[in-house]
Design a protein around this motif. Structure first.
Motif, PDB file in Angstrom:
ATOM      1  N   PRO A   1       0.806  -1.233   0.000  1.00 18.46           N
ATOM      2  CA  PRO A   1       0.000   0.000   0.000  1.00 18.46           C
ATOM      3  C   PRO A   1       0.833   1.274   0.000  1.00 18.46           C
ATOM      4  N   SER A   2       1.960   1.268   0.734  1.00 21.87           N
ATOM      5  CA  SER A   2       2.751   2.506   0.793  1.00 21.87           C
ATOM      6  C   SER A   2       3.399   2.795  -0.556  1.00 21.87           C
ATOM      7  N   GLY A   3       3.664   1.732  -1.339  1.00 20.85           N
ATOM      8  CA  GLY A   3       4.206   1.938  -2.691  1.00 20.85           C
ATOM      9  C   GLY A   3       3.243   2.772  -3.515  1.00 20.85           C
ATOM     10  N   LEU A   4       1.944   2.472  -3.387  1.00 21.49           N
ATOM     11  CA  LEU A   4       0.942   3.229  -4.145  1.00 21.49           C
ATOM     12  C   LEU A   4       0.815   4.653  -3.600  1.00 21.49           C
ATOM     13  N   VAL A   5       0.881   4.809  -2.281  1.00 21.14           N
ATOM     14  CA  VAL A   5       0.797   6.158  -1.693  1.00 21.14           C
ATOM     15  C   VAL A   5       1.963   7.012  -2.217  1.00 21.14           C
ATOM     16  N   ILE A   6       3.166   6.455  -2.173  1.00 25.02           N
ATOM     17  CA  ILE A   6       4.358   7.209  -2.615  1.00 25.02           C
ATOM     18  C   ILE A   6       4.239   7.524  -4.109  1.00 25.02           C
ATOM     19  N   PHE A   7       3.755   6.562  -4.878  1.00 22.13           N
ATOM     20  CA  PHE A   7       3.564   6.761  -6.325  1.00 22.13           C
ATOM     21  C   PHE A   7       2.614   7.936  -6.569  1.00 22.13           C
ATOM     22  N   LEU A   8       1.496   7.977  -5.832  1.00 14.79           N
ATOM     23  CA  LEU A   8       0.515   9.063  -6.003  1.00 14.79           C
ATOM     24  C   LEU A   8       1.121  10.409  -5.599  1.00 14.79           C
ATOM     25  N   VAL A   9       1.911  10.398  -4.532  1.00 15.22           N
ATOM     26  CA  VAL A   9       2.555  11.652  -4.100  1.00 15.22           C
ATOM     27  C   VAL A   9       3.512  12.141  -5.190  1.00 15.22           C
ATOM     28  N   ILE A  10       4.275  11.222  -5.777  1.00 15.05           N
ATOM     29  CA  ILE A  10       5.241  11.622  -6.823  1.00 15.05           C
ATOM     30  C   ILE A  10       4.490  12.186  -8.035  1.00 15.05           C
ATOM     31  N   LEU A  11       3.379  11.561  -8.404  1.00 10.34           N
ATOM     32  CA  LEU A  11       2.572  12.103  -9.512  1.00 10.34           C
ATOM     33  C   LEU A  11       2.077  13.508  -9.159  1.00 10.34           C
ATOM     34  N   ALA A  12       1.680  13.694  -7.902  1.00 12.07           N
ATOM     35  CA  ALA A  12       1.175  15.012  -7.470  1.00 12.07           C
ATOM     36  C   ALA A  12       2.271  16.065  -7.565  1.00 12.07           C
ATOM     37  N   THR A  13       3.519  15.684  -7.237  1.00  8.99           N
ATOM     38  CA  THR A  13       4.619  16.673  -7.326  1.00  8.99           C
ATOM     39  C   THR A  13       4.769  17.157  -8.764  1.00  8.99           C
ATOM     40  N   ALA A  14       4.626  16.236  -9.737  1.00  3.09           N
ATOM     41  CA  ALA A  14       4.805  16.623 -11.148  1.00  3.09           C
ATOM     42  C   ALA A  14       3.663  17.529 -11.622  1.00  3.09           C
ATOM     43  N   ILE A  15       2.456  17.252 -11.128  1.00  7.48           N
ATOM     44  CA  ILE A  15       1.305  18.070 -11.557  1.00  7.48           C
ATOM     45  C   ILE A  15       1.371  19.463 -10.914  1.00  7.48           C
ATOM     46  N   LEU A  16       2.012  19.520  -9.766  1.00  5.36           N
ATOM     47  CA  LEU A  16       2.079  20.806  -9.052  1.00  5.36           C
ATOM     48  C   LEU A  16       3.399  21.542  -9.309  1.00  5.36           C
ATOM     49  N   LEU A  17       4.514  20.827  -9.280  1.00  2.00           N
ATOM     50  CA  LEU A  17       5.835  21.474  -9.175  1.00  2.00           C
ATOM     51  C   LEU A  17       6.825  21.044 -10.256  1.00  2.00           C
ATOM     52  N   LYS A  18       6.367  20.783 -11.460  1.00  2.36           N
ATOM     53  CA  LYS A  18       7.251  20.282 -12.536  1.00  2.36           C
ATOM     54  C   LYS A  18       7.970  19.010 -12.044  1.00  2.36           C
ATOM     55  N   ARG A  19       9.170  18.752 -12.619  1.00  2.85           N
ATOM     56  CA  ARG A  19       9.863  17.526 -12.204  1.00  2.85           C
ATOM     57  C   ARG A  19      10.712  17.761 -10.954  1.00  2.85           C
ATOM     58  N   GLY A  20      10.148  18.469 -10.007  1.00  3.09           N
ATOM     59  CA  GLY A  20      10.885  18.777  -8.781  1.00  3.09           C
ATOM     60  C   GLY A  20      11.331  17.514  -8.056  1.00  3.09           C
TER      61      GLY A  20
ATOM     62  N   LEU B   1       6.095  18.605   2.451  1.00  2.00           N
ATOM     63  CA  LEU B   1       4.762  18.370   3.027  1.00  2.00           C
ATOM     64  C   LEU B   1       3.970  17.341   2.222  1.00  2.00           C
ATOM     65  N   LEU B   2       4.187  17.328   0.907  1.00  2.00           N
ATOM     66  CA  LEU B   2       3.483  16.337   0.081  1.00  2.00           C
ATOM     67  C   LEU B   2       3.857  14.925   0.536  1.00  2.00           C
ATOM     68  N   PHE B   3       5.162  14.703   0.768  1.00  2.00           N
ATOM     69  CA  PHE B   3       5.603  13.362   1.179  1.00  2.00           C
ATOM     70  C   PHE B   3       5.168  13.055   2.616  1.00  2.00           C
ATOM     71  N   ILE B   4       5.350  14.048   3.504  1.00  2.00           N
ATOM     72  CA  ILE B   4       4.952  13.816   4.908  1.00  2.00           C
ATOM     73  C   ILE B   4       3.432  13.600   4.973  1.00  2.00           C
ATOM     74  N   GLY B   5       2.690  14.475   4.265  1.00  2.00           N
ATOM     75  CA  GLY B   5       1.225  14.380   4.268  1.00  2.00           C
ATOM     76  C   GLY B   5       0.774  13.042   3.703  1.00  2.00           C
ATOM     77  N   GLY B   6       1.405  12.597   2.617  1.00  2.00           N
ATOM     78  CA  GLY B   6       1.035  11.308   2.008  1.00  2.00           C
ATOM     79  C   GLY B   6       1.208  10.175   2.989  1.00  2.00           C
ATOM     80  N   SER B   7       2.351  10.163   3.703  1.00  2.00           N
ATOM     81  CA  SER B   7       2.585   9.049   4.627  1.00  2.00           C
ATOM     82  C   SER B   7       1.636   9.136   5.822  1.00  2.00           C
TER      83      SER B   7
END
Ligand code: SF4
Ligand code: SF4
Length: 367
Positions: free
Chosen positions: A75-94, A294-300
C-alpha cells in the motif's frame, strides 16, 4: 548571496531525503538479514521501501482505478507513487532534483564530467532528440503492458502472487548477490553517465518520462519577465538540462527539473521566478521546499491514518516466503496465486509457537 540560499535549501532537502532513504535501506537490510538467518524478524520492515517498486506501484494504481481497492500487499508503494505524480502536476519535475537519490548522484557525475573534460559537452540535437525518446519508449512499453493489456483478473493475480509479495526482498538480494552481467551493466551505466551528462535521467529513466509528461500540465513553472530581462543568458548557461531559458517567457519543457539554478543566477530582481502564472506571485524557494516535503509527509500520514501504509503480510508469512525463495514461484511472475504447502506452514507455525526459529538456515526449500 542570492545564489547561496536557493541551492542551499535544495541541497538541504536533497540530503534530508537521502538520509531518510539510507535509514530505510539499512532497516530493511537488517529485516531481510534476520529472515535469511531463519529468524522471525524483531526489526520492523520499513514501509517506505515500497517506493523502490515503481512497476508494482503502477500495477497497484491501475488495480485501484479499476476495482476501487487499495491493495494491502504494497500500500505505501501506491501512496508514494501518487505523491510523486502530485509533485509533477504541481511542481514540474521537482521530484528529480529535490528528492530522487539518482538525481543527486547525477549531479555529482555531471561535476566529474566537467572536471574530466573541463567543460560541459553538449549532445548534438540530431542525437539528443532520438535518445530522449528512449525513456518515453520504455514508459509506453509499461503503459501498454500494464494499463492497456492487464485486466482486473491479471492485476489481481500479479498483486497477490508470491513474486510481488517478495519483490522488495528480491530487489535487495539482486544487489547483494549481484550477477556478473548485472554488475557490468551498472558499471556501463555509470561510465556512460560520466561521459554523457544526465545520461540516465535524460535518456533512460521511465519514471522521469512519466513525470516529464505530467509536468506539461504543472501548475507551477519557471517564468521570465521580458520587460526586465537584459538577455545576459546566464540562466541558459547555468541550466543543467540545456533549456534556452532566456528565449522563453514560461519554461514548458519536460526536461525542466525545477532545480531553480536559473532563478539563482539571474542578476535582475524579479525577472526569473517560479510561479503559477506569468504575472502571479513567485513561489519562494523555501516555500517550494516546504510544499515538496509536506506532500511526502502528508502522504505518509494520510496513508497511516487510513490504514494504507503497512503491508498486510505478517512476519511469519515473510519467513515462509523467504524459506521458499529458490522455488519457481518466486523466480518469475507466472500470474499464479500462491499454492502454499500447508504442511510446511503448519510445521513452521508450531516451531514459532515453541519459540524456535521458523526454519533452519540451510534448509531452504528448492524446486
Ligand atoms: S535551470 Fe531552470 S530551466 Fe533549467 S532545469 Fe533548472 S529550473 Fe528548469
Ligand atoms: S539570467 Fe535573468 S536577465 Fe539574464 S537572460 Fe536569464 S532571465 Fe534574462
Amino acid at each position: 548571496m542570492k545564489n547561496l540560499p536557493i541551492q542551499f535549501v535544495r541541497k538541504f532537502v536533497q540530503y534530508g531525503f537521502l538520509a531518510m532513504i539510507a535509514l530505510i535501506g539499512v532497516q530493511f537490510t537488517l529485516f531481510v538479514n534476520q529472515l535469511e538467518e531463519g529468524i522471525l524478524p524483531t526489526i520492523t520492515r520499513p514501509p517506505g521501501i515500497e517506493g523502490f517498486l515503481p512497476i508494482s506501484s503502477l500495477i497497484s494504481f491501475k488495480y485501484w482505478l479499476v476495482t476501487g481497492i487499495f491493495n494491502p500487499i504494497h500500500p505505501s508503494g501506491l501512496v508514494i507513487f501518487l505523491v510523486i505524480l502530485a509533485t509533477a502536476i504541481l511542481l514540474k519535475r521537482g521530484f528529480c532534483s529535490w528528492v530522487c537519490p539518482f538525481g543527486l548522484l547525477t549531479e555529482y557525475l555531471n561535476r566529474l564530467h566537467r572536471f574530466i573534460f573541463r567543460k560541459d559537452i553538449r549532445m548534438p540535437r540530431w542525437l539528443d532528440y532520438p535518445l530522449r525518446s528512449l525513456k518515453y519508449l520504455l514508459l509506453f512499453f509499461f503503459i501498454w503492458a500494464i494499463i492497456i493489456k492487464m485486466n482486473a483478473r491479471d492485476l489481481d493475480y500479479f498483486i497477490y502472487s508470491p513474486y510481488n509479495m517478495v519483490a522488495d526482498i528480491k530487489m535487495l538480494l539482486f544487489f547483494k548477490d549481484i550477477s556478473a552481467f548485472a554488475f557490468w551493466v551498472l558499471v556501463a551505466l555509470l561510465v556512460l553517465s560520466i561521459l554523457i551528462r544526465n545520461f540516465w535521467c535524460r535518456y533512460l529513466c521511465p519514471y522521469g518520462a512519466l513525470l516529464g509528461g505530467l509536468s506539461f500540465i504543472s501548475i507551477f513553472k519557471i517564468h521570465r519577465n521580458e520587460g526586465t530581462c537584459t538577455q545576459c543568458q546566464q540562466c541558459t548557461r547555468t541550466c543543467p538540462v540545456d533549456i534556452k531559458v532566456h528565449k522563453t517567457t514560461g519554461v514548458l519543457s519536460d526536461e525542466c527539473h525545477a532545480c531553480l539554478k536559473c532563478v539563482a543566477v539571474c542578476p535582475e530582481p524579479n525577472t526569473l521566478y517560479i510561479s503559477a502564472a506569468e504575472r502571479s506571485g513567485a513561489l519562494q524557494p523555501a516555500l517550494y521546499a516546504l510544499v515538496i516535503c509536506l506532500l511526502f509527509i502528508g502522504g505518509s500520514v494520510i496513508g497511516r491514518l487510513t490504514g494504507h501504509w503497512q503491508t498486510s503480510i505478517s512476519n511469519a508469512e515473510y519467513s515462509f516466503h523467504v524459506a521458499q525463495l529458490d522455488t519457481p514461484f518466486y523466480r518469475h511472475n507466472r500470474g499464479q496465486v500462491p499454492v502454499y504447502n500447508k504442511d510446511a506452514w503448519m510445521l513452521m507455525m508450531q516451531r514459532i509457537k515453541k519459540n524456535q526459529k521458523p526454519w533452519r538456515k540451510g534448509q531452504r526449500l528448492k524446486d
